[in-house]
Design a protein around this motif. Structure first.
Motif, short mmCIF file in Angstrom:
data_model
loop_
_atom_site.label_atom_id
_atom_site.label_comp_id
_atom_site.label_asym_id
_atom_site.label_seq_id
_atom_site.Cartn_x
_atom_site.Cartn_y
_atom_site.Cartn_z
N ARG A 24 -28.93 31.98 20.14
CA ARG A 24 -29.29 30.86 20.38
C ARG A 24 -28.73 29.82 22.63
N GLU A 25 -27.55 29.93 22.50
CA GLU A 25 -26.61 29.33 23.34
C GLU A 25 -26.45 30.49 24.62
N THR A 26 -26.00 31.03 24.51
CA THR A 26 -25.40 31.98 25.49
C THR A 26 -26.28 33.70 26.23
N GLY A 27 -27.45 33.33 24.91
CA GLY A 27 -28.94 34.71 25.48
C GLY A 27 -27.56 36.35 25.60
N ASP A 28 -26.25 35.97 24.86
CA ASP A 28 -26.16 37.13 24.41
C ASP A 28 -26.10 37.92 23.19
N LEU A 29 -26.14 39.27 23.86
CA LEU A 29 -26.71 39.98 21.67
C LEU A 29 -25.75 39.58 20.69
N VAL A 30 -25.80 39.60 19.94
CA VAL A 30 -26.27 39.67 18.49
C VAL A 30 -25.73 40.15 17.46
N PRO A 31 -24.66 41.26 16.72
CA PRO A 31 -24.67 42.38 16.02
C PRO A 31 -24.82 41.35 14.22
N ARG A 32 -25.78 40.84 14.36
CA ARG A 32 -26.31 40.23 13.76
C ARG A 32 -27.33 41.32 12.50
N ALA A 33 -28.06 41.99 13.05
CA ALA A 33 -29.16 42.88 12.19
C ALA A 33 -28.93 43.12 10.69
N PRO A 34 -27.30 44.04 10.31
CA PRO A 34 -27.03 44.46 9.08
C PRO A 34 -27.34 43.19 8.34
N THR A 356 -36.29 31.80 40.99
CA THR A 356 -36.17 30.29 41.00
C THR A 356 -35.05 30.08 40.92
N SER A 357 -34.53 30.78 39.97
CA SER A 357 -32.70 30.36 39.86
C SER A 357 -31.50 30.29 39.90
N GLY A 358 -32.03 31.75 41.65
CA GLY A 358 -30.83 31.54 42.27
C GLY A 358 -30.16 33.36 41.29
N GLY A 359 -30.74 33.69 40.97
CA GLY A 359 -30.26 35.30 40.39
C GLY A 359 -29.53 34.81 38.70
N ASP A 360 -29.93 33.94 37.88
CA ASP A 360 -28.85 33.63 37.23
C ASP A 360 -29.67 34.69 36.25
N VAL A 365 -33.26 35.57 30.43
CA VAL A 365 -32.96 35.28 28.70
C VAL A 365 -33.67 34.12 27.63
N GLN A 366 -33.63 33.04 28.44
CA GLN A 366 -33.94 31.69 27.87
C GLN A 366 -35.57 31.82 28.03
N HIS A 367 -35.55 32.44 29.36
CA HIS A 367 -37.69 32.27 29.54
C HIS A 367 -37.41 33.21 28.17
N LEU A 368 -37.08 34.62 28.35
CA LEU A 368 -37.70 35.46 27.60
C LEU A 368 -37.90 34.43 26.16
N ILE A 369 -36.67 34.00 25.31
CA ILE A 369 -36.69 33.51 24.15
C ILE A 369 -37.67 32.67 23.96
N ARG A 370 -37.34 31.77 25.30
CA ARG A 370 -39.02 30.38 25.27
C ARG A 370 -40.35 31.01 24.85
N GLU A 371 -40.33 32.30 26.03
CA GLU A 371 -41.65 33.13 25.32
C GLU A 371 -42.03 33.87 24.30
N PHE A 372 -41.08 33.94 23.80
CA PHE A 372 -41.26 34.88 22.55
C PHE A 372 -41.42 34.04 21.26
N ARG A 373 -41.21 32.67 20.91
CA ARG A 373 -41.59 32.15 20.72
C ARG A 373 -43.23 31.59 20.50
N GLY A 374 -43.27 31.55 22.13
CA GLY A 374 -44.76 30.85 21.79
C GLY A 374 -45.35 29.43 21.61
N GLY A 375 -44.51 28.75 21.54
CA GLY A 375 -45.72 27.62 20.63
C GLY A 375 -44.50 27.31 19.44
N PRO A 376 -44.89 25.94 18.72
CA PRO A 376 -44.62 25.52 17.42
C PRO A 376 -44.76 27.51 16.55
#
Length: 387
Positions: A24-34, A356-360, A365-376
């Motif tokens: 949630r904080e870093t946007g890094d992939l995490v091996p939590r699927a199992p 718009t974020s200077g290539g960050d 990733v945070q945009h993709l996370i927010r977009e996937f949630r799409g609201g409540p």
């Protein structure tokens, strides 16, 4: 060899959506699927949807039941995601989807501990280890095995349209690739992946499988990884050409477009009319153009080499088959394709965030996370789209 084609309801729909698990904080992939899979296995045993593990431990796939409408299949997907969140939210793990992760590196990822995945990596080596890709698969039921290969060949004309609508992998391992869909060109490096062979009938498909199995290229028909393939076990045609869709409404839009095209082609065959196909070299060129330019591509749409902007051809196709969408009860989802044309596909949004974020790329990733949630909730987001 004889390969039976299962019975399925005509133009029924099934959807598979591969999802990344990210911190949630870093946007890094995490091996939590199992861990997530094990926590949900008993709870989801009797559900219409399924939740499965994939090649990498940073990925879960959610799959709908067989829907008579796109809406029914998408509802299953929404239920599956809400269920997954009961485990991932307390862990601080977010869900997101795109054809690639903007900055993750292959050597940081873990392979799921299953024999078939270890065998795949052993055989494919560097390319297999680089398969940090996410996609969607749309199944549509076909009522006659003799229609399957003609429809696959006709759908190949629309492969660049589907690829452009879904393009969501402009970044790869921290680099801006210059491609709208880098995933499309990476995935085809696997054996048996890429464009379908232009086979004319089911007998030729059976002969192809016989050759490939007899020579040890594959174990069975499930290892055919074409961008568009027959799925004999389900009685469907499966479209696998698309990058991972970043939002649920976009997933619904592309699924409805596939369903409408398959139904249209099935009706043409019922009337004894031949389906339009183009030369394999045009299909290959179209795939590259869509991967490179996305919705700004020009595509070849007739055997004589007629070229048109993919946006224009999509708009014409949407209008031409709108009545079929009404009959299939997916008109609202189908209208979502026009919204993608108007608002841009995921790759354009990702590039805008990066610019718009200077290539960050962490902001991407945070945009993709927010977009996937799409609201409540995703279900409320989808309801808003349908209203």
């Amino acid at each position: 060899m004889t390969v039976p084609f299962a019975t399925s309801a005509r133009s029924s729909v099934g959807i598979e959506w591969e999802l990344m698990l990210a911190d949630r904080e870093t946007g890094d992939l995490v091996p939590r699927a199992p861990q997530v899979f094990d926590a949900l296995a008993e709870e989801t045993a009797l559900e219409r949807f399924t939740i499965t593990q994939e090649l990498l431990t940073n990925t879960l796939e959610v799959t709908s039941g067989v829907g008579h409408t796109v809406a029914a299949a998408v509802d299953d997907i929404a239920d599956a995601i809400e269920t997954v969140r009961t485990v991932t939210d307390p862990l601080g793990v977010e869900l997101m989807c795109a054809g690639s992760h903007p900055f993750a590196q292959w050597y940081d990822q873990q392979v799921t501990d299953k024999t078939r995945y270890h065998e795949l990596i052993e055989r494919t080596q560097w390319w297999g280890r680089n398969m940090m890709i996410w996609g969607i698969h749309v199944h549509v039921g076909v009522d006659d095995v003799d229609k399957v290969l003609p429809i696959v060949n006709a759908l190949s004309v629309y492969l660049p349209h589907l690829q452009a609508l879904s393009a969501s992998s402009p970044f790869w391992a921290g680099d801006r690739t210059g491609y709208a869909s880098n995933r499309a060109l990476v995935f085809q490096q696997l054996p048996t992946a890429g464009l379908p062979w232009p086979l004319q009938d089911w007998t030729q498909f059976e002969a192809y499988l016989d050759d490939m199995i007899r020579t040890g290229v594959m174990a069975d028909e499930t290892e055919v990884r074409w961008d568009i393939r027959p799925a004999p076990r389900w009685g469907t045609i499966e479209v696998r050409a698309c990058d991972g869709m970043s939002t649920l409404p976009e997933l619904a839009a592309v699924a409805s477009f596939v369903q409408v095209l398959v139904e249209h082609f099935s009706r043409e065959l019922d009337e004894g009319r031949p389906l339009t196909t183009i030369q394999p070299w045009y299909v290959r060129e179209n795939k590259w153009r869509a991967a490179r330019y996305g919705l700004d591509a020009e595509v070849i749409v007739t055997p004589d080499g007629t070229q048109v902007p993919v946006r224009e051809h999509l708009a014409e196709t949407l209008e031409r088959h709108a009545e079929i969408a009404v009959e299939l009860k997916c008109a609202k989802e189908y209208a979502g394709v026009a919204r993608i044309l108007a608002d841009g596909a995921s790759y354009t949004r990702q590039l805008l965030i990066a610019d718009t974020s200077g290539g960050d790329l962490r902001e991407v990733v945070q945009h993709l996370i927010r977009e996937f949630r799409g609201g409540p909730t995703l279900r409320e987001h989808l309801a808003a789209m349908r209203s």
